[in-house]
Design a protein around this motif. Sequence first.
Motif, short mmCIF file in Angstrom:
data_model
loop_
_atom_site.label_atom_id
_atom_site.label_comp_id
_atom_site.label_asym_id
_atom_site.label_seq_id
_atom_site.Cartn_x
_atom_site.Cartn_y
_atom_site.Cartn_z
N ALA A 61 0.78 -1.20 0.09
CA ALA A 61 0.05 0.08 0.22
C ALA A 61 0.97 1.22 0.03
O ALA A 61 0.63 2.04 -0.73
CB ALA A 61 -1.00 -0.02 1.23
N VAL A 62 1.82 1.16 0.99
CA VAL A 62 2.91 2.38 0.72
C VAL A 62 3.52 2.65 -0.50
O VAL A 62 3.47 3.80 -1.10
CB VAL A 62 4.01 2.07 1.81
N ALA A 63 4.03 1.61 -1.20
CA ALA A 63 4.40 1.40 -2.43
C ALA A 63 3.26 1.82 -3.55
O ALA A 63 3.64 2.83 -4.66
CB ALA A 63 5.16 0.18 -2.85
N GLU A 64 2.22 1.47 -3.42
CA GLU A 64 1.28 1.91 -4.32
C GLU A 64 0.84 3.15 -4.33
O GLU A 64 0.69 4.03 -5.27
CB GLU A 64 0.09 0.91 -4.23
N PHE A 115 5.99 -10.77 -4.65
CA PHE A 115 5.86 -9.11 -4.49
C PHE A 115 6.11 -8.40 -6.19
O PHE A 115 5.24 -7.78 -6.46
CB PHE A 115 7.04 -8.36 -3.91
N ALA A 116 7.25 -9.17 -6.89
CA ALA A 116 7.42 -8.46 -8.11
C ALA A 116 6.30 -8.90 -9.12
O ALA A 116 5.84 -7.83 -9.90
CB ALA A 116 8.54 -9.28 -8.74
N LYS A 117 5.48 -10.07 -9.04
CA LYS A 117 4.38 -10.07 -9.70
C LYS A 117 3.09 -8.96 -9.50
O LYS A 117 2.51 -8.34 -10.31
CB LYS A 117 3.95 -11.47 -9.35
N ARG A 118 3.03 -8.84 -8.33
CA ARG A 118 1.98 -7.82 -7.82
C ARG A 118 2.33 -6.54 -8.03
O ARG A 118 1.54 -5.76 -8.45
CB ARG A 118 1.89 -7.96 -6.31
N TRP A 119 3.60 -6.38 -7.95
CA TRP A 119 4.07 -4.72 -8.57
C TRP A 119 4.14 -4.60 -10.02
O TRP A 119 4.22 -3.48 -10.35
CB TRP A 119 5.58 -4.58 -7.74
N ALA A 120 4.27 -5.53 -10.93
CA ALA A 120 4.03 -5.27 -12.31
C ALA A 120 3.23 -4.53 -12.82
O ALA A 120 3.44 -3.46 -13.58
CB ALA A 120 4.14 -6.56 -13.00
N GLU A 121 2.00 -4.41 -12.25
CA GLU A 121 0.84 -3.60 -12.67
C GLU A 121 1.18 -1.98 -12.40
O GLU A 121 0.99 -1.36 -13.14
CB GLU A 121 -0.46 -3.94 -12.18
N ARG A 122 1.67 -1.74 -11.15
CA ARG A 122 2.08 -0.54 -10.82
C ARG A 122 3.19 -0.08 -11.54
O ARG A 122 3.04 1.22 -12.23
CB ARG A 122 2.30 -0.42 -9.44
N SER A 123 4.14 -0.70 -11.95
CA SER A 123 5.22 -0.24 -12.69
C SER A 123 4.93 -0.13 -14.31
O SER A 123 5.37 0.92 -14.66
CB SER A 123 6.23 -1.48 -12.79
N ALA A 124 3.78 -0.82 -14.80
CA ALA A 124 3.32 -0.71 -16.03
C ALA A 124 2.53 0.50 -16.16
O ALA A 124 2.63 1.30 -17.15
CB ALA A 124 2.49 -1.84 -16.38
N ALA A 125 2.00 1.13 -15.02
CA ALA A 125 1.04 2.34 -15.05
C ALA A 125 2.04 3.43 -15.06
O ALA A 125 1.69 4.47 -15.77
CB ALA A 125 0.28 2.45 -13.72
N ILE A 126 3.20 3.30 -14.30
CA ILE A 126 4.36 4.42 -14.35
C ILE A 126 4.67 4.53 -15.86
O ILE A 126 4.65 5.73 -16.52
CB ILE A 126 5.14 4.27 -13.48
N ALA A 127 5.18 3.43 -16.46
CA ALA A 127 5.71 3.34 -17.79
C ALA A 127 4.51 3.86 -18.74
O ALA A 127 5.08 4.63 -19.85
CB ALA A 127 5.99 2.02 -18.14
N GLU A 128 3.52 3.51 -18.80
CA GLU A 128 2.39 3.95 -19.73
C GLU A 128 2.18 5.35 -19.49
O GLU A 128 1.84 6.18 -20.44
CB GLU A 128 0.92 3.24 -19.56
N ALA A 129 1.88 6.06 -18.27
CA ALA A 129 2.01 7.40 -18.17
C ALA A 129 3.00 8.25 -18.94
O ALA A 129 2.82 9.40 -19.62
CB ALA A 129 1.99 7.86 -16.69
N THR A 130 4.27 7.56 -18.72
CA THR A 130 5.50 8.39 -19.18
C THR A 130 5.33 8.28 -20.73
O THR A 130 5.44 9.18 -21.35
CB THR A 130 6.53 7.59 -18.75
N ARG A 131 4.87 7.20 -21.15
CA ARG A 131 4.87 6.89 -22.82
C ARG A 131 3.79 7.88 -23.31
O ARG A 131 3.84 8.41 -24.34
CB ARG A 131 4.66 5.48 -22.95
#
Length: 190
Positions: A61-64, A115-131
């Motif tokens: 939750a902190v990371a999200e 954790f990496a599996k759960r985090w992939a969605e958040r990482s993808a959101a940041i990458a997509e916002a950047t793109r």
Amino acid sequence: MPRVSQDQLDARRQEILAAARACFARHGYEGATVRRLEEATRLSRGAIFHHFRDKDSLFLAVAEDDAAAMVETVARNGLVQVMRDLLARAVSPDTTGWLGSQLEVSRRLRTDPAFAKRWAERSAAIAEATRERLVRQREAGVLREDVPIDVLARFLELAYDGLVLHLAMGRPAGDLDPVLDLVEEAVRRR
């Protein structure tokens, strides 16, 4: 027994997240024991885990929360602005906690497959916002056209990761504005 409003519950949740962020940053995931989380939040474990299922859920939750704020800034102002904001707040205790949380996310990505599996969605959101931001900037004629969007995005992500590491290691931040100017100039149309 008086009822607690949703606003009060949300405020308490945010207080827990802020204190937990500092605790995770200071002690790492493993070192942020339930006892330390209780001390940091000034709440009992029952009060903490009323809002979060367990320590892992609290850390996620902190990371999200951090990732959501970053996505919002990237979408609105771009990844270079995230770096400028980070640099401007580099001496703040909140930023120090945020940096520590980012490093802990990085460590857990390498060591915890679940954790990496759960985090992939958040990482993808940041990458997509950047793109998406880069596409809009290119369409507006602001970005250089001789480099693919994906390469520009990767370049900015690497610059961001380097800045986070630099600040997290306690290196001086005062002379980095010209570096960020150079990063921004590197992606701009000439």
